[in-house]
Design an enzyme around this catalytic site. Structure first.
Site, PDB file in Angstrom:
ATOM      1  CD  GLU A 155      -4.850   4.532   2.880  1.00 19.30           C
ATOM      2  OE1 GLU A 155      -5.590   5.422   2.443  1.00 19.30           O
ATOM      3  OE2 GLU A 155      -5.245   3.552   3.535  1.00 19.30           O
ATOM      4  CB  CYS A 181      -5.894  -0.201   5.453  1.00 20.26           C
ATOM      5  SG  CYS A 181      -6.686  -0.094   3.870  1.00 20.26           S
TER       6      CYS A 181
END
Ligand SMILES: Cc1cc2nc3c(=O)[nH]c(=O)nc-3n(C[C@H](O)[C@H](O)[C@H](O)COP(=O)(O)OP(=O)(O)OC[C@H]3O[C@@H](n4cnc5c(N)ncnc54)[C@H](O)[C@@H]3O)c2cc1C
Length: 1001
Positions: A761, A795
């Site tokens: 990720e 993120c």
């Protein structure tokens, strides 16, 4: 501005969200009037209901229109969204698209009106016809359609705007205070009074707050100047929203609020005193109740207000703390030897309160969740107020005929000690009949004042109030509902139910039941809860830090490989139970974990609480998923005489490499998933946050994960590379940069032996697209949270804000103004909104990026000097193509786009190759659908902020350069950690198919 000493009055405190049934039992016990009084309630209420049902405006009224298009219909909802946004849309193209969209959403064409009223029929007809124009539909009314088709969209546009203005005019007394005063004069007398309210959203910026303050001050002067010779309480007044007077009117900013907001209220109060007016502080959200009482107590303590009996506040009966608030207000009145005015309302934000309590994972709801409980509590509070006269002057605000009739009995003939209140534009027939039957009853009209643009949010609340099935106004307007139903006493309704909560509404803790428990949050607006949390954190920050042991990477991998078989053979239920225990421990040790996150990762308190919750949720979620996935084998279909079953099992020793930005949640989540699937794990926290990682591993061990199954290794990227390169690696789960993910991928690919999975990720250049139908205040809240919260070090953080040209300047100004109010500083101080960047590297990279920027639209200031404190920045770009890399800090890039160029904008965002999060702010459904269909982004958030994905609700992760998937906290995650095995057994092998032969039929 007035200055103020914070008083020494005792602080208000009461349980925030107590259990309902106990409260119900007490309220039901005390409810009920003498029989004669109950009969009088019936009589009065019947007459009022009859008046409402028979009074019809010759052309129909707005109420009828709203009943016609009730909110339980698609048409009603479409109308509400139109009303909320239409008047603020500046450009024609968007206006047309918006109207078309909403007319298509409702079936106006086939809507058969039930109303007799001309206005309602005309409106329904107009909506039907205009939606035909838009859709070009083939309907029975083709002739009319052909006619209006020729009229065209400009006329439709003008007609719709006009219709929304008509709705607005109905609820607003005047666009300016002078116009409102002129209109009010026609109706003012000793029993007909006014309280004026200046419309608007809460302040987001210091400039907003100053503007609202000036508007209130000017209004008080104008009201005072035009008031007649009557005495309080018969004199007019003003209603004030504290959220309009200060941009950070929040519990965590209490000190600042008392220092800066309270003097503003004092200033307004002194002005109101100067004219002997009534000044009422409106009641807002439940989490602001304690703060509002602090402000009010501070203001009341000021001796300059002595001798004035006009100060008041609103109390919401839907709040479980309402009675305690009244007691507290009475205490203030005694202490200051003054009469206070108390407006008793039921409460206007019920839906919001329920959602918030769920989101925050509170123990219960701060509001009642049965309408009858609110009604019951209203009457209990009414009794309390009446008992406290004349120290408290009661103001009963309601449009419910039964409530009015009951209050009349409770209050008796003490006409001088109370009044009713109603909203301008509502309850006309009810209060007209009341004036006939009880001419002594004083009634004050709450009269909103403001321009059409400012009225939208208010209008929507009124539409909700009129259109919601649960509301009295809607019920009384529905002729099919018998009067007896409307006369049902709330106590009788509650008594007839097993619980004082509806069974369809779970408690926040049970939101995910029966699969798992929801994690517990903390209500910062409840001082006792906040203080308890702060005390835990303070205690833990003084306790000694346990260092993380320095394990060797290779040795840990070898040990994990050895530990795999036993853990994989451990029943799934045992593994899941260990994770559930870990979740409980994480919650129980929140103080320690928060202290560590604050000192090691520089996280603010709210971020820490969210992270603790996320870590606990991840453990419980994977445990619940894992029980199903790794439990008994799944039988597969096939021919008779054999059994086929599928089982999932672990792959071996996994490497889990986590980032510093979610040092607890991502770290724990990776480990929990790998363990649940039966793998052993070597976990490496980021080099910046080893202590949190070590604590998480200790908790997992304590919860029952054997030391042989879970190993901690600390170190930087080189240690990570050593782990990944080890022969025993059965899979890697990684969160971090795209570059490192690529290098892990290459390292794995270069190895001999099995090809193992990599779950990566990585980052994103996350965009938000905002069109002209969006609400600027909501956009501002969501942009500020998405771009600047956690110092932009998520993120999911917003990097690129795309604003429709027409609204760009005003929106940027509001965002900059809101960003200016964010305190940048020590994350251990509770009012800090933005903590430091993680390290010197990050700080230098981002400051260099800012230095290169051509157009910095806003640069905030940091309270802390030195360290890595970077205030929020807004950089304007000419095109999305100018942003080529993820800037991991509080830096927002803004581009403008033209409505017609949306497809090109989407192409430009997509060209970047990332696909993690995307935000959309728009009221046009077709517009939203188009964006969602076009963009492959992993997580798309519409009309909200784009951070804080909730486990199991918003599984998180993107595609393209943003990661491999599957999504963390989602239903497909665990499978990727496992391998599958199918076992086929020929059950007929030994002697024949006995089970088939044994069947009789
Ligand atoms: C003069 C005036 C001033 C006002 N000022 C304020 C203010 O400062 N702050 C504020 O918040 N509101 C304020 N209001 C709005 C007020 O809260 C609503 O108008 C009021 O709730 C409607 O109550 P009712 O008795 O007219 O209608 P009813 O139909 O009898 O009651 C509707 C109310 O019941 C409650 N309710 C609905 N469903 C449920 C449920 N399932 N469980 C529990 N409760 C439920 C909600 O409060 C809802 O608004 C004011 C209203 C007036 C008239």
């Amino acid at each position: 501005m007035a200055s103020l000493n914070v008083p020494t009055t005792t602080e208000f405190s009461a349980p925030y969200a107590p259990e309902d049934d106990a409260l119900a039992a007490a309220l039901v016990r005390e409810a009920g009037l003498p029989e004669a009084a109950e009969r009088a309630v019936d009589r009065t209420a019947r007459r009022l209901i009859e008046a409402i049902r028979t009074t019809r405006h010759p052309f129909g009224s707005i109420d009828e229109l709203l009943q016609e298009f009730s909110l339980s219909t698609r048409e009603g909802l479409a109308l509400m969204v139109l009303a909320e946004a239409l008047l603020r849309v500046p450009d024609r193209a968007t206006t047309d698209e918006f109207i078309e969209d909403k007319l298509r959403e409702g079936d106006f064409v086939h809507h058969v009106t039930k109303s007799q009223a001309l206005f309602v029929n005309a409106s329904a007809w107009a909506l039907g016809v205009t939606s035909q124009v838009v859709q070009g539909g083939e309907t029975p009314q083709e002739v009319v359609a052909a006619l209006t088709k020729r009229v065209g969209m400009p006329i439709v546009r003008a007609a719709m705007r006009r219709a929304m203005r008509v709705m607005g005019d109905h609820f607003v007394l005047g666009e300016t205070i002078d116009a409102a005063l002129a209109r009010s004069r026609e109706h003012t007398n000793t029993t007909q009074r006014y309280s004026f309210d200046m419309l608007g959203e809460g302040a987001r910026t210091a400039a907003d707050a100053a503007r609202y303050f000036d508007a209130y001050a000017a209004a008080i002067d104008a009201i005072g100047a035009s008031a007649g010779g009557e005495r309080l309480p018969a004199r007019p007044g003003i209603s004030v929203k504290l959220s309009a007077l200060y941009p950070r009117y929040e519990a965590t900013c209490r000190e600042r609020v008392l220092k800066e907001l309270a003097p503003r209220l004092l200033d307004l109060a002194r002005r109101a005193k100067g004219f002997d007016l009534n000044l009422t502080v409106d009641a807002e959200e439940a989490d602001r109740l304690e703060l509002s009482l602090d402000v009010i107590a501070a203001v009341l303590a000021d001796s300059s207000l002595s001798g004035w009996d006009g100060f008041g506040l609103a109390v919401q009966a839907y709040q479980k703390r309402a009675a305690a608030v009244i007691d507290y207000v009475d205490e203030l009145a005694r202490a200051r030897r003054r009469r206070l005015m108390v407006r008793l309302v039921k409460g206007a934000y019920w839906d919001t309160e329920v959602k918030r309590a769920q989101e925050r994972g509170l123990d219960g709801y701060p509001v009642f969740t049965l309408k009858a409980m609110t009604d019951l509590n209203y009457l209990a509070c009414a009794r309390k107020l009446v008992a406290l006269k004349p120290r408290l002057f009661a103001q009963f605000a309601t449009h419910n005929a039964l409530t009015v009739a009951s209050v009349l009995e409770v209050a008796g003939a003490a006409w001088g000690d109370f009044e009713f209140q109603r909203l301008h534009g509502m309850g006309d027939a009810l209060y007209a009949r009341l004036a006939e039957d009880f001419p002594q009853a004083a009634v004050r009209t709450y009269a909103p004042v403001g321009s059409h643009r400012d009225l939208l949010a208010y209008l929507v609340r009124r539409l909700l109030e009129n259109g919601a099935n649960s509301s009295f106004v809607a019920a009384v307007g529905d002729a099919t509902r018998p009067v007896e139903e409307l006369l049902m006493r709330p106590a009788a309704i509650v008594r007839g139910l097993p619980h004082a909560r509806p069974d369809w509404l779970p408690l926040p803790a049970d939101l995910y039941a029966p699969a798992r428990k929801n994690s517990r949050g903390v209500e910062f607006g409840h001082r006792a809860s906040l203080d308890a949390l702060l005390a835990e954190v303070a205690r833990e920050s003084r306790s000694p830090v346990v260092p993380a042991p320095a394990n060797d990477a290779d040795a840990a991998m070898a040990a994990a490989a050895r530990g795999f078989a036993a853990w994989n053979a451990t029943p799934a239920e045992t593994r899941a139970a260990a994770l559930d225990r870990a979740a409980d421990l994480i919650e129980a040790r929140r103080g320690r974990l928060i202290a560590l996150m604050q000192s090691e990762a520089g996280k603010t308190l709210d971020d820490c609480v969210s992270e603790v919750r996320e870590a606990a949720d991840l453990c419980r979620y994977y445990a619940a998923e894992g029980r199903a996935l790794f439990g008994p084998p799944q039988a597969l279909p096939g021919p008779t005489g054999e059994t086929n079953s599928l089982v999932m099992r672990g792959r071996g020793a996994w490497v889990a490499i986590a980032p510093w930005n979610f040092p607890l949640a991502i770290f724990t989540g990776q480990i929990a998933a790998a363990l649940m699937a039966g793998n052993s794990v070597v976990a490496k926290p980021a080099e910046q946050t080893p202590l949190i990682g070590a604590e998480a591993v200790r908790i997992l061990h304590e919860a029952g994960v054997p030391a042989t199954a879970l190993h901690l290794v600390t170190g930087d990227g080189r240690t990570g590379a050593r782990l990944v390169a080890h022969d025993a690696v059965a899979g890697v789960v990684f969160t971090g940069s795209t570059e490192v993910a690529r290098s892990i991928n290459r390292a794995l690919a270069a190895k001999e032996g099995p090809i193992v999975p990599l779950i990566a990720e990585t980052g994103g250049i996350n965009a938000m697209i905002v069109d002209a139908t969006a609400l600027p205040e909501q956009v501002t809240d969501d942009v500020v949270a998405s771009a600047f919260r956690s110092a932009g070090q998520r993120c999911s953080s917003l990097r690129l804000l795309c604003l429709q040209d027409e609204i760009a300047d005003t929106t940027i100004a509001m965002i900059a103004g809101a960003a200016r109010e964010m305190k940048v500083g020590d994350p251990r101080e509770i009012d800090t909104a933005i903590g430091p960047l993680i390290d010197a590297d990050s700080f230098e990279r981002i400051t260099a990026h800012i230095a290169r920027a051509k157009r910095v639209r806003f640069a905030g200031t940091a309270e802390m000097r030195g360290g890595f404190y970077l205030p929020p920045h807004i950089i304007e770009l000419a095109s999305p193509d100018e942003l080529t890399e993820e800037i991991f800090g509080p830096v927002l890039h803004v581009v403008r786009y033209k409505a017609a160029e949306l497809p090109q904008l989407l192409d430009a965002i997509d060209r970047k190759g990332f696909g993690l999060t995307l935000g959309v702010h728009s009221r046009i459904s077709s517009h939203i659908e188009r964006i969602v269909a076009r963009m492959p982004t992993g997580n798309i958030y519409v009309n909200r902020n784009m951070i804080g994905a909730v486990v199991g609700t918003q599984p998180f992760g993107g595609g393209g350069l943003s990661g491999t998937g599957p999504k963390a906290g989602g239903p497909n995650y665990l499978r990727r950690f496992a391998t599958e095995q199918v076992v086929t057994i020929n059950t007929a092998a030994a002697g024949g198919n006995a089970s088939l032969l044994a069947r009789e039929r």
